[in-house]
Design an enzyme around this catalytic site. Structure first.
Site, short mmCIF file in Angstrom:
data_model
loop_
_atom_site.label_atom_id
_atom_site.label_comp_id
_atom_site.label_asym_id
_atom_site.label_seq_id
_atom_site.Cartn_x
_atom_site.Cartn_y
_atom_site.Cartn_z
CG LEU A 134 40.32 50.71 30.63
CD1 LEU A 134 40.94 52.06 30.99
CD2 LEU A 134 41.35 49.82 29.96
CG ASP A 135 41.09 45.14 35.05
OD1 ASP A 135 41.64 45.99 35.76
OD2 ASP A 135 41.72 44.29 34.39
NE ARG A 136 37.43 48.54 42.97
CZ ARG A 136 36.81 48.22 44.10
NH1 ARG A 136 36.25 47.03 44.23
NH2 ARG A 136 36.75 49.09 45.10
CB THR A 138 43.18 48.31 33.90
OG1 THR A 138 43.48 46.91 34.02
CG2 THR A 138 43.90 48.86 32.68
NE ARG A 221 44.54 43.64 35.10
CZ ARG A 221 45.34 44.28 35.95
NH1 ARG A 221 46.31 43.62 36.55
NH2 ARG A 221 45.16 45.57 36.21
#
Length: 267
Positions: A134-136, A138, A221
């Site tokens: 999960l990106d930073r 999210t 996204r």
């Protein structure tokens, strides 16, 4: 000690204890080398295979580049100079990831990682790794384990693991845009089509919920950006049958043995 650890002590609470999932030592005889490495908590089976092919693995002191090699009694396996062995106990943790936390086991810039949030002494010396990313920015559900088979099952495209996200957008999402999202379209790295997509609540056109099977980088996204929208907030609310029920943001818990059984056979 880096400052984000204060967050760990105040909020990243554990619910439950690790269930006993012991692995008999005899099970490793005849095990493929990449699976052996995965069960040692080094990486997923797929990544372990790549490491073997890249010459990063030695068996009994000699480099071995065949992931299909079958482990024999007495074999000693080294990965990048460190002797590894399958875990005697598998651990399965479900974390509700907060923002500004990196999904990795360590960070060269000393930023907070998801591993910093696991404060249970019982797993202090267990080598765990997050399943997928999960990106930073999210938030939401993330599984952390040392079970390479489960990692492969949840990340390899052929298993088509279902994930549900709620996206909060920078402006109202029109019905025309929703119809385009539902129909699917091509992105730079290939086609995108959710299993389904809808407004999160009736009368709320800023929040859209969708289910996908793709695990491509920043796919949700990018899917909204393609339609001219920016995702202000993104939250994963479901993965492979697991939900955020009774798991507040920044908290984690161990899976029950029944959940583990379902996870291993999830389709």
């Amino acid at each position: 000690m880096k400052a984000p650890r204060r967050f760990q002590r105040s909020q990243a609470r554990n619910s439950g204890k690790p269930p006993g999932m012991d692995r008999p030592a005899a099970d490793i005889i005849g095990m493929r080398l990449n699976k052996y490495i995965a069960h040692s908590g080094v990486a997923s089976r797929r990544t372990a295979g790549d490491m073997v092919k890249a010459g990063k693995v030695k068996v009994n002191g000699a480099v071995l580049d065949n992931p299909a090699y079958q482990i024999q009694e007495g074999d000693q396996v080294e990965v990048e100079g460190k002797v590894v062995a399958p875990s005697e106990q598998f651990v399965y943790i479900l974390l509700n990831k907060p923002r500004n936390v990196i999904t990795t086991t360590n960070d060269e810039h000393d930023r907070a990682t998801v591993m910093d949030l696991l404060d249970d002494p019982a797993i202090k010396h267990t080598r765990l790794f997050p399943v997928g990313r999960l990106d930073r920015d999210t938030t939401g559900l993330l599984l952390i384990t040392n079970d390479g088979d489960v990692t492969t099952r949840l990340t390899h495209p052929r298993f088509e693991t279902a994930k549900i996200y709620q996206a909060t957008l920078d402006k109202p999402f029109t019905t025309e845009a929703l119809e385009k999202l539902q129909a699917g379209y091509n992105l730079d790295d290939g086609p995108f089509k959710p299993d389904w997509a809808r407004y999160s609540k009736e009368g709320d056109d800023l929040n859209v919920t969708l289910e996908i099977h793709s695990g491509r980088n920043r796919i949700v996204r990018r899917a909204f950006e393609h339609l001219g929208y920016t995702v202000d907030k993104l939250d994963r609310t479901y993965i492979a049958g697991l939900t955020k029920k009774n798991l507040p943001r920044g908290f984690y818990r161990y899976l029950t043995e029944e959940e583990v059984r379902r996870l291993k056979h999830f389709r």
